[in-house]
Design a protein around this motif. Sequence first.
Motif, PDB file in Angstrom:
ATOM      1  N   ILE A  71       0.871  -1.166   0.000  1.00 44.73           N
ATOM      2  CA  ILE A  71       0.000   0.000   0.000  1.00 44.73           C
ATOM      3  C   ILE A  71       0.909   1.217   0.000  1.00 44.73           C
ATOM      4  N   ILE A  72       0.659   2.140  -0.918  1.00 39.63           N
ATOM      5  CA  ILE A  72       1.437   3.376  -0.978  1.00 39.63           C
ATOM      6  C   ILE A  72       0.477   4.543  -0.808  1.00 39.63           C
ATOM      7  N   THR A  73       0.900   5.513  -0.025  1.00 41.50           N
ATOM      8  CA  THR A  73       0.089   6.705   0.209  1.00 41.50           C
ATOM      9  C   THR A  73       1.016   7.905   0.365  1.00 41.50           C
ATOM     10  N   THR A  74       0.427   9.052   0.604  1.00 45.98           N
ATOM     11  CA  THR A  74       1.223  10.249   0.858  1.00 45.98           C
ATOM     12  C   THR A  74       1.611  10.287   2.340  1.00 45.98           C
ATOM     13  N   GLU A  75       2.619  11.049   2.648  1.00 45.09           N
ATOM     14  CA  GLU A  75       3.028  11.196   4.042  1.00 45.09           C
ATOM     15  C   GLU A  75       1.881  11.780   4.871  1.00 45.09           C
ATOM     16  N   LYS A  76       1.170  12.724   4.285  1.00 45.06           N
ATOM     17  CA  LYS A  76       0.026  13.360   4.962  1.00 45.06           C
ATOM     18  C   LYS A  76      -1.030  12.314   5.340  1.00 45.06           C
ATOM     19  N   ASP A  77      -1.354  11.427   4.406  1.00 40.82           N
ATOM     20  CA  ASP A  77      -2.360  10.412   4.685  1.00 40.82           C
ATOM     21  C   ASP A  77      -1.841   9.339   5.642  1.00 40.82           C
ATOM     22  N   ALA A  78      -0.567   9.025   5.571  1.00 42.67           N
ATOM     23  CA  ALA A  78       0.009   8.049   6.501  1.00 42.67           C
ATOM     24  C   ALA A  78      -0.129   8.539   7.939  1.00 42.67           C
ATOM     25  N   VAL A  79       0.060   9.833   8.159  1.00 40.06           N
ATOM     26  CA  VAL A  79      -0.120  10.408   9.494  1.00 40.06           C
ATOM     27  C   VAL A  79      -1.562  10.236   9.943  1.00 40.06           C
ATOM     28  N   ARG A  80      -2.494  10.441   9.035  1.00 42.39           N
ATOM     29  CA  ARG A  80      -3.917  10.285   9.386  1.00 42.39           C
ATOM     30  C   ARG A  80      -4.255   8.831   9.710  1.00 42.39           C
ATOM     31  N   PHE A  81      -3.625   7.888   9.012  1.00 43.86           N
ATOM     32  CA  PHE A  81      -3.856   6.471   9.320  1.00 43.86           C
ATOM     33  C   PHE A  81      -3.387   6.146  10.731  1.00 43.86           C
ATOM     34  N   ARG A  82      -2.251   6.720  11.109  1.00 44.13           N
ATOM     35  CA  ARG A  82      -1.705   6.443  12.446  1.00 44.13           C
ATOM     36  C   ARG A  82      -2.624   6.921  13.559  1.00 44.13           C
ATOM     37  N   GLU A  83      -3.489   7.887  13.259  1.00 48.47           N
ATOM     38  CA  GLU A  83      -4.403   8.418  14.262  1.00 48.47           C
ATOM     39  C   GLU A  83      -5.533   7.444  14.589  1.00 48.47           C
ATOM     40  N   LEU A  84      -5.738   6.440  13.747  1.00 45.03           N
ATOM     41  CA  LEU A  84      -6.814   5.470  13.963  1.00 45.03           C
ATOM     42  C   LEU A  84      -6.340   4.311  14.825  1.00 45.03           C
ATOM     43  N   PRO A  85      -7.162   3.921  15.790  1.00 43.69           N
ATOM     44  CA  PRO A  85      -6.774   2.757  16.592  1.00 43.69           C
ATOM     45  C   PRO A  85      -6.716   1.510  15.709  1.00 43.69           C
ATOM     46  N   ASP A  86      -5.722   0.716  15.896  1.00 41.73           N
ATOM     47  CA  ASP A  86      -5.519  -0.560  15.206  1.00 41.73           C
ATOM     48  C   ASP A  86      -5.173  -0.447  13.728  1.00 41.73           C
ATOM     49  N   ALA A  87      -5.189   0.738  13.122  1.00 42.69           N
ATOM     50  CA  ALA A  87      -4.884   0.846  11.688  1.00 42.69           C
ATOM     51  C   ALA A  87      -3.469   0.365  11.409  1.00 42.69           C
ATOM     52  N   GLY A  88      -2.537   0.747  12.254  1.00 43.72           N
ATOM     53  CA  GLY A  88      -1.153   0.337  12.059  1.00 43.72           C
ATOM     54  C   GLY A  88      -0.975  -1.166  12.173  1.00 43.72           C
ATOM     55  N   GLN A  89      -1.712  -1.783  13.081  1.00 45.16           N
ATOM     56  CA  GLN A  89      -1.620  -3.233  13.244  1.00 45.16           C
ATOM     57  C   GLN A  89      -2.241  -3.954  12.056  1.00 45.16           C
ATOM     58  N   ARG A  90      -3.253  -3.350  11.464  1.00 42.88           N
ATOM     59  CA  ARG A  90      -3.997  -4.031  10.416  1.00 42.88           C
ATOM     60  C   ARG A  90      -3.347  -3.878   9.036  1.00 42.88           C
ATOM     61  N   ILE A  91      -2.800  -2.698   8.737  1.00 39.83           N
ATOM     62  CA  ILE A  91      -2.209  -2.491   7.410  1.00 39.83           C
ATOM     63  C   ILE A  91      -0.767  -1.997   7.475  1.00 39.83           C
ATOM     64  N   GLY A  92      -0.289  -1.733   8.674  1.00 36.84           N
ATOM     65  CA  GLY A  92       1.013  -1.109   8.863  1.00 36.84           C
ATOM     66  C   GLY A  92       2.181  -1.812   8.206  1.00 36.84           C
ATOM     67  N   GLU A  93       2.200  -3.127   8.223  1.00 35.90           N
ATOM     68  CA  GLU A  93       3.355  -3.830   7.656  1.00 35.90           C
ATOM     69  C   GLU A  93       3.414  -3.742   6.131  1.00 35.90           C
ATOM     70  N   TYR A  94       2.315  -3.322   5.503  1.00 38.55           N
ATOM     71  CA  TYR A  94       2.268  -3.193   4.041  1.00 38.55           C
ATOM     72  C   TYR A  94       2.292  -1.738   3.578  1.00 38.55           C
ATOM     73  N   LEU A  95       2.243  -0.823   4.519  1.00 38.71           N
ATOM     74  CA  LEU A  95       2.050   0.599   4.215  1.00 38.71           C
ATOM     75  C   LEU A  95       3.383   1.324   4.052  1.00 38.71           C
ATOM     76  N   TYR A  96       3.523   1.993   2.905  1.00 39.68           N
ATOM     77  CA  TYR A  96       4.673   2.844   2.616  1.00 39.68           C
ATOM     78  C   TYR A  96       4.149   4.200   2.192  1.00 39.68           C
ATOM     79  N   TYR A  97       4.922   5.248   2.461  1.00 38.69           N
ATOM     80  CA  TYR A  97       4.461   6.572   2.056  1.00 38.69           C
ATOM     81  C   TYR A  97       5.535   7.316   1.282  1.00 38.69           C
ATOM     82  N   ILE A  98       5.034   8.253   0.461  1.00 37.06           N
ATOM     83  CA  ILE A  98       5.897   9.146  -0.306  1.00 37.06           C
ATOM     84  C   ILE A  98       6.091  10.400   0.546  1.00 37.06           C
ATOM     85  N   PRO A  99       7.319  10.736   0.911  1.00 40.08           N
ATOM     86  CA  PRO A  99       7.541  11.931   1.737  1.00 40.08           C
ATOM     87  C   PRO A  99       7.138  13.214   1.011  1.00 40.08           C
TER      88      PRO A  99
END
Length: 135
Positions: free
Chosen positions: A68-96
């Motif tokens: 999963i690739i997203t923007t740095e801005k959206d990656a920060v928003r994902f981190r704000e959600l409970p369990d989001a990092g556990q559920r998709i975090g290992e596949y998530l990369y962002y463009i700085p």
Amino acid sequence: VMAKDRQDNTGILLITGIADNRPLKDYLVQFFKNVVVMTFPDHHSYTTDDIRAVEKRFGDLPHNAKVIITTEKDAVRFRELPDAGQRIGEYLYYIPVEVKFLDNAGEIFNETVMNFCRGGADILNLQESAGPERV
């Protein structure tokens, strides 16, 4: 850049909550054959339901290697959600995100901010200093 066979066999799920995701998608399709895009409104506040939709779409990608690739801005928003990092975090990369100014507008901006912080300038004069095309 990845080896060509890796590029052809990797599924990319691009998730964006930005006004125009075309440049990012165009960039990725130069390197990866399989790019699927999930678009959310600009400045979107992601919800648990959004993460579930991302997980489903990601799971539906027919590739063994996928990210999963997203923007740095959206990656920060994902981190704000409970369990989001556990559920998709290992596949998530962002463009700085990187900010660049045209011409010498960066120097003008920095000088204006420093002068304001020192109490020597009105921050509203930044627009006049930078010129109308840079605001």
